[in-house]
Design a protein around this motif. Structure first.
Motif, PDB file in Angstrom:
ATOM      1  N   GLU A  37      64.961  56.834  49.545  1.00  0.00           N
ATOM      2  CA  GLU A  37      63.921  57.193  48.576  1.00  0.00           C
ATOM      3  C   GLU A  37      64.603  58.098  47.308  1.00  0.00           C
ATOM      4  OE1 GLU A  37      60.475  58.319  50.151  1.00  0.00           O
ATOM      5  OE2 GLU A  37      59.614  56.205  50.300  1.00  0.00           O
ATOM      6  N   SER A  44      72.923  61.576  36.994  1.00  0.00           N
ATOM      7  CA  SER A  44      73.206  60.195  36.566  1.00  0.00           C
ATOM      8  C   SER A  44      72.711  60.260  34.895  1.00  0.00           C
ATOM      9  CB  SER A  44      72.113  59.334  37.018  1.00  0.00           C
ATOM     10  OG  SER A  44      70.827  59.701  36.892  1.00  0.00           O
ATOM     11  N   SER A  58      68.649  64.572  37.304  1.00  0.00           N
ATOM     12  CA  SER A  58      69.263  63.350  38.401  1.00  0.00           C
ATOM     13  C   SER A  58      67.777  62.479  38.530  1.00  0.00           C
ATOM     14  CB  SER A  58      69.999  63.790  39.398  1.00  0.00           C
ATOM     15  OG  SER A  58      70.286  62.668  40.104  1.00  0.00           O
ATOM     16  N   GLY A  59      68.054  61.534  39.272  1.00  0.00           N
ATOM     17  CA  GLY A  59      67.144  60.361  39.800  1.00  0.00           C
ATOM     18  C   GLY A  59      67.429  59.163  39.404  1.00  0.00           C
ATOM     19  N   SER A  60      66.427  58.467  39.985  1.00  0.00           N
ATOM     20  CA  SER A  60      66.817  56.926  39.982  1.00  0.00           C
ATOM     21  C   SER A  60      66.409  56.218  38.597  1.00  0.00           C
ATOM     22  CB  SER A  60      65.857  56.023  41.134  1.00  0.00           C
ATOM     23  OG  SER A  60      64.572  56.566  40.950  1.00  0.00           O
ATOM     24  N   GLY A  92      60.465  55.079  40.288  1.00  0.00           N
ATOM     25  CA  GLY A  92      61.442  56.000  40.920  1.00  0.00           C
ATOM     26  C   GLY A  92      61.132  57.225  40.872  1.00  0.00           C
ATOM     27  N   GLN A 180      58.340  62.286  42.588  1.00  0.00           N
ATOM     28  CA  GLN A 180      58.252  60.738  42.563  1.00  0.00           C
ATOM     29  C   GLN A 180      56.800  60.197  42.162  1.00  0.00           C
ATOM     30  OE1 GLN A 180      58.489  58.699  46.577  1.00  0.00           O
ATOM     31  NE2 GLN A 180      60.293  57.604  45.662  1.00  0.00           N
TER      32      GLN A 180
END
Length: 222
Positions: A37, A44, A58-60, A92, A180
């Motif tokens: 997760e 990113s 950062s993160g999904s 995400g 999240q």
């Protein structure tokens, strides 16, 4: 007599063994889920215009979130950092990240502390720290991801901590806060301090089992 004792204690021993294996399986499953997760790697996306100096995002799906400084809501001083969702159904997670070289902390126990405030957090939030080797392989990690440690809902300023041993092959230390799903968190008073062995580590990687269990599925379910 010995035979009687053996047969009367054997079921208890098997039950205890199954219970222990179940705990190991549960820990492994929870840890795998947490790492999947929130496996925060190198940032990113490019820093937003509002990203605090020295930090990155950062993160999904970081585009579903906004980060910045708040000069009205803070714990001490005159500002805090925040992460908040841009809409009601973000996917995400997003993380505020800072990374440093591990050289000065080799063979020490390092504790990250911070104060966090939350508002309407639907999923969960936490502070986190990770140690990677020179090949960017994670060798120590904690993000408060276990259910009993997660930040959720609306809570006032509270102190939180994560503690990791920094091995000699550690190359990078990354740390920050993660949110999240929907809501907002504020982050303030972030500190990294070397502590002694009386402070327990919270590393979830070191708690992974060394050996597989129940590979023939004969021990039933939870």
């Amino acid at each position: 007599m010995a035979l009687t004792t053996y047969w009367t204690t054997r079921p208890k021993s098997r039950a205890e063994a199954r219970k222990l294996e179940a705990e190991v399986d549960r820990t492994r499953a929870e840890t795998t889920k947490i790492l999947a997760e929130v496996e925060v790697r190198r940032p990113s996306v490019a820093p937003q215009d509002t990203t605090p100096k020295g930090w990155e995002v950062s993160g999904s799906v970081p585009e579903d979130y906004e980060v910045g400084l708040d000069f009205e809501v803070f714990s001490v001083g005159r500002a805090s950092a925040f992460i908040r969702s841009r809409h009601e159904n973000p996917t995400g997670y997003a993380s505020l990240v800072q990374s440093i070289k591990a050289d000065d902390y080799h063979c020490t126990r390092l504790q990250m502390t911070a104060r966090v405030k939350a508002r309407d957090v639907v999923g969960w939030a936490g502070i986190w720290m990770r140690v990677d080797d020179a090949h960017e392989r994670t060798i120590a990690f904690d993000n408060m991801g276990k259910p009993e440690r997660r930040i959720a809902g609306t809570v006032g300023w509270r102190g939180h901590s994560v503690t990791l041993d920094i091995p000699e092959n550690g190359a990078y230390i990354s740390f920050g806060a993660v949110l999240q799903r929907a809501g907002q968190i504020w982050l303030d008073e972030v500190r990294l301090n070397v502590v002694d062995d009386s402070v327990p580590v919270t590393d979830i990687v070191s708690n992974l089992p060394r050996h597989p269990v129940n590979l023939d599925f004969e021990d039933g379910t939870y």
